[in-house]
Scaffold this motif. Structure first.
Motif, short mmCIF file in Angstrom:
data_model
loop_
_atom_site.label_atom_id
_atom_site.label_comp_id
_atom_site.label_asym_id
_atom_site.label_seq_id
_atom_site.Cartn_x
_atom_site.Cartn_y
_atom_site.Cartn_z
N GLN A 1 -20.42 -5.75 34.41
CA GLN A 1 -21.51 -6.39 33.63
C GLN A 1 -21.21 -7.64 33.13
OE1 GLN A 1 -25.02 -5.31 33.05
NE2 GLN A 1 -24.98 -7.29 31.98
N VAL B 1 -14.48 -3.59 27.48
CA VAL B 1 -15.16 -4.86 27.27
C VAL B 1 -14.04 -5.96 26.95
CG1 VAL B 1 -16.74 -6.32 25.95
CG2 VAL B 1 -17.17 -3.91 26.39
N ALA C 1 -24.93 -8.33 20.24
CA ALA C 1 -24.12 -9.51 20.08
C ALA C 1 -25.07 -10.74 19.49
CB ALA C 1 -23.82 -9.87 21.78
N ARG D 1 -19.89 -18.45 24.58
CA ARG D 1 -19.37 -17.17 24.23
C ARG D 1 -19.45 -16.38 25.94
NH1 ARG D 1 -20.39 -12.07 22.64
NH2 ARG D 1 -18.60 -10.69 22.42
O1 LIG Z 1 -21.12 -9.23 24.81
C1 LIG Z 1 -20.62 -8.37 24.14
O2 LIG Z 1 -19.64 -8.39 23.50
C2 LIG Z 1 -21.30 -6.99 24.28
C3 LIG Z 1 -21.59 -6.49 25.76
C4 LIG Z 1 -22.18 -5.59 25.89
O3 LIG Z 1 -22.48 -4.73 24.80
C5 LIG Z 1 -22.81 -4.85 27.32
O4 LIG Z 1 -22.65 -5.68 28.20
O5 LIG Z 1 -23.30 -3.68 27.35
#
Ligand SMILES: O=C(O)CCC(=O)C(=O)O
Ligand SMILES: [Fe+2]
Length: 363
Positions: free
Chosen positions: A212, A240, A295, A303
């Protein structure tokens, strides 16, 4: 819902948003009403940091006490940052450049790889948008298996190079995830013989993984919107990578009245954030906490993050581990495949786990 291919999980739960695709964020000088959140955002306070003992643990995976440290972090936080994990930094940097390059493509080009309402892979709003009162200030791209087809639509000339990076990154994530799984399970006294779906060598050879990519462009009014609304991950665990140019990931800290709220998880150079997902919570019969996170966005920095959502093999029935059960610890959840769970999640979002619970967790 029957079991089957992961990419079919959302077929029976398509999402229709009042706006199907993200705006061209770079053209917006003000926050449109559709992105302005009114409730929920400030229900709990947001902390930049608390005392040292109150920050998400950073764990060196070569530490001699790593099993205990990981187990403790999963029980108390449901999250930690892992350093010395063995994934080459060059590959992580190349992955981040690929993600930045993808989201910097012109809107029309990105839409060539748009995710269908009932689809799993492709470009668009994050799937949790369907459960949100307003739009989120972010774009996402999801891939399960090879990203080749979508990457060819995005970069007709140089998709091969980007594809190699994403595939290599996914392989490294799967390798690291298997290592993390055994650290977490080892801490609960679980060994390779206890999990059939871990495969003949106990290395989770057939595990599933979803990549993702998330993009949070700079925002003219960051305090009135959100990049990614609060959620838990549907995975066993998630790995992540967050870009180092800006903080944004926040974890929900339970606790006494004034200590309860959102705590920033700052990027640590070279570290991955590891989340306990819903499926690990079920597997551990509630011993490990699936963690609420979100986030936030900021005024000046673009970001990005890359999450690998790691789950069991497609058709494996996963139940709370029998070694963790007993007369005073009945199973909290029924056996389920990941695909079945994703279907429930697509329908009920943050209420999915609760809807499946067989009895109340012991105090
Ligand atoms: O962008 C982030 O730090 C979190 C991403 C996230 O929680 C996700 O993709 O499930
Ligand atoms: Fe997440």
């Amino acid at each position: 819902m029957s079991s089957g291919k992961l990419s079919d999980a959302f077929k029976s739960h398509p999402i229709f948003l009042h706006k199907q695709q993200p705006d061209d964020f770079s053209s917006l000088q003000e926050l449109p009403k559709s992105y302005a959140w009114t409730s929920q955002l400030n229900e709990y306070p947001s902390f930049e940091s608390l005392s040292c003992s109150e920050s998400v643990p950073v764990i060196d995976l070569t530490d001699p006490n790593v099993v205990e440290l990981v187990g403790h972090a999963c029980k108390t936080w449901g999250m930690f940052q892992a350093t010395n994990h063995g994934v080459p930094q060059k590959l992580v940097d190349d992955m981040e450049s690929t993600v930045r390059s993808l989201f910097s493509l012109p809107p029309q080009q990105k839409l060539k790889a748009a995710r269908l309402p009932d689809g799993f892979s492709g470009y668009g709003f994050h799937r949790i948008s369907a459960f949100c009162e307003k739009l989120m200030w972010s774009e996402s791209f999801t891939t399960v298996g090879s990203p080749l087809e979508h990457f060819r639509q995005l970069w007709p000339q140089d998709y091969t190079k980007f594809c190699c990076i994403a595939e290599e990154y996914e392989r490294e994530m799967i390798r690291l995830a298997a290592k993390l799984m055994w650290l977490m399970l080892g801490s609960l006294g679980i060994s390779k013989e206890d999990i059939k779906w871990a495969g003949p060598r106990g290395e989770f050879e057939d595990a599933s993984a979803v990549l993702q990519f998330n993009s949070y462009p700079a925002c003219p009014d960051p305090d009135r919107t959100i990049g990614l609304a609060q959620h838990t991950d549907s995975s066993l665990i998630s790995i992540v990578h967050q870009s180092s140019n800006a903080s944004g990931l926040q974890v929900f800290r339970q606790g006494e009245e004034e200590g309860r709220g959102w705590l920033m998880v700052p990027p640590v150079p070279g570290a991955f954030v590891i989340n306990v997902g819903d499926f690990m919570h079920m597997l551990s019969n509630g011993l490990y906490q699936n963690v609420f996170h979100r986030a936030v966005v900021n005024r000046s920095q673009h970001r990005v993050s890359v999450a690998c959502l790691y789950g069991p093999p497609e058709n494996a029935q996963v139940s709370p581990l029998s070694k963790l059960l007993g007369p005073s610890c009945p199973p909290l959840y029924p056996p389920l495949t990941w695909n079945e769970y994703l279907g429930t999640k697509a329908k009920l979002h943050n209420k999915a786990l609760e809807s499946l619970r067989l009895c109340a967790p012991p105090n």
